[in-house]
Design a protein around this motif. Structure first.
Motif, mmCIF file in Angstrom:
data_model
loop_
_atom_site.group_PDB
_atom_site.id
_atom_site.type_symbol
_atom_site.label_atom_id
_atom_site.label_comp_id
_atom_site.label_asym_id
_atom_site.label_seq_id
_atom_site.Cartn_x
_atom_site.Cartn_y
_atom_site.Cartn_z
ATOM 1 N N THR A 76 -0.971 -8.635 14.753
ATOM 2 C CA THR A 76 -2.144 -8.018 14.086
ATOM 3 C C THR A 76 -1.945 -7.531 13.039
ATOM 4 O OG1 THR A 76 -3.668 -8.007 15.617
ATOM 5 C CG2 THR A 76 -3.824 -6.679 13.851
ATOM 6 N N ILE A 77 -1.310 -7.137 11.350
ATOM 7 C CA ILE A 77 -1.401 -6.212 11.378
ATOM 8 C C ILE A 77 -2.466 -5.462 10.032
ATOM 9 C CG2 ILE A 77 0.419 -6.052 8.830
ATOM 10 C CD1 ILE A 77 1.537 -8.770 9.239
ATOM 11 N N ARG A 78 -1.658 -3.960 10.324
ATOM 12 C CA ARG A 78 -2.597 -3.076 9.542
ATOM 13 C C ARG A 78 -2.328 -2.385 8.881
ATOM 14 N NH1 ARG A 78 -3.325 1.052 14.640
ATOM 15 N NH2 ARG A 78 -5.550 0.741 13.290
ATOM 16 N N ASN A 79 -3.190 -1.986 8.330
ATOM 17 C CA ASN A 79 -3.027 -1.087 6.469
ATOM 18 C C ASN A 79 -1.994 -1.533 5.301
ATOM 19 O OD1 ASN A 79 -5.108 1.257 7.728
ATOM 20 N ND2 ASN A 79 -3.335 1.307 9.090
ATOM 21 N N VAL A 80 -2.220 -2.520 4.934
ATOM 22 C CA VAL A 80 -1.343 -3.325 4.564
ATOM 23 C C VAL A 80 -1.642 -2.994 3.359
ATOM 24 C CG1 VAL A 80 0.145 -5.483 3.094
ATOM 25 C CG2 VAL A 80 -1.047 -5.352 5.577
ATOM 26 N N ASN A 81 -0.862 -2.643 2.485
ATOM 27 C CA ASN A 81 -1.170 -2.217 0.173
ATOM 28 C C ASN A 81 -1.283 -3.092 -0.076
ATOM 29 O OD1 ASN A 81 0.844 -2.864 -0.451
ATOM 30 N ND2 ASN A 81 2.232 -1.051 -0.652
ATOM 31 N N GLY A 82 -2.052 -3.172 -1.339
ATOM 32 C CA GLY A 82 -2.509 -4.375 -2.337
ATOM 33 C C GLY A 82 -1.198 -5.004 -2.329
ATOM 34 N N ASP A 83 0.403 -4.579 -2.161
ATOM 35 C CA ASP A 83 1.030 -5.182 -3.490
ATOM 36 C C ASP A 83 1.985 -6.081 -2.146
ATOM 37 O OD1 ASP A 83 0.773 -4.065 -5.745
ATOM 38 O OD2 ASP A 83 2.630 -2.501 -5.475
ATOM 39 N N ILE A 84 1.395 -5.487 -1.196
ATOM 40 C CA ILE A 84 2.303 -6.389 -0.014
ATOM 41 C C ILE A 84 1.673 -7.425 0.151
ATOM 42 C CG2 ILE A 84 3.246 -6.173 2.284
ATOM 43 C CD1 ILE A 84 4.009 -3.296 1.891
ATOM 44 N N MET A 85 0.027 -7.460 0.784
ATOM 45 C CA MET A 85 -0.404 -8.420 0.433
ATOM 46 C C MET A 85 -0.488 -8.940 -0.004
ATOM 47 S SD MET A 85 -2.987 -9.692 2.467
ATOM 48 C CE MET A 85 -4.004 -8.449 3.820
#
Length: 100
Positions: A76-85
């Motif tokens: 599970t990946i948590r709290n990814v910012n928009g650019d990385i997503m």
């Protein structure tokens, strides 16, 4: 780049801070190598303070996923910012991970 790995009773917790670029990937790879042969524990990767990820960083995430899934566990990946997503979506990796 600051990387921490903590092994808890039922999971591994990873915290990534800064820029996971090619230069930082060697050290991050060394720290996270135990996850490549996961022993059945789930993995949570906290990305709240991760600012950038390169293709080398994406390879590390892919290796973690491969090792963890082979043991029947989840990443599970948590709290990814928009650019990385956006990078994860463009590479197709967003379909392989769980996100919170």
């Amino acid at each position: 780049m600051k990387t921490t790995l903590e092994e808890l009773e039922n999971k591994y917790c990873v915290n990534l801070e800064g820029e996971l670029d090619t230069a930082a990937a060697v050290e991050v790879d060394r720290i996270l190598k135990p996850l490549y042969t996961s022993n059945g524990k789930d993995v949570e990767i906290e990305c709240k303070k991760l600012e950038y990820i390169s293709s080398s960083g994406l390879r590390i995430l892919s290796r973690i996923l491969k090792g963890v899934k082979a043991s029947g566990s989840q990443v599970t990946i948590r709290n990814v910012n928009g650019d990385i997503m956006n990078v994860l979506r463009l590479t197709g990796l967003s379909a392989l991970f769980n996100f919170e």
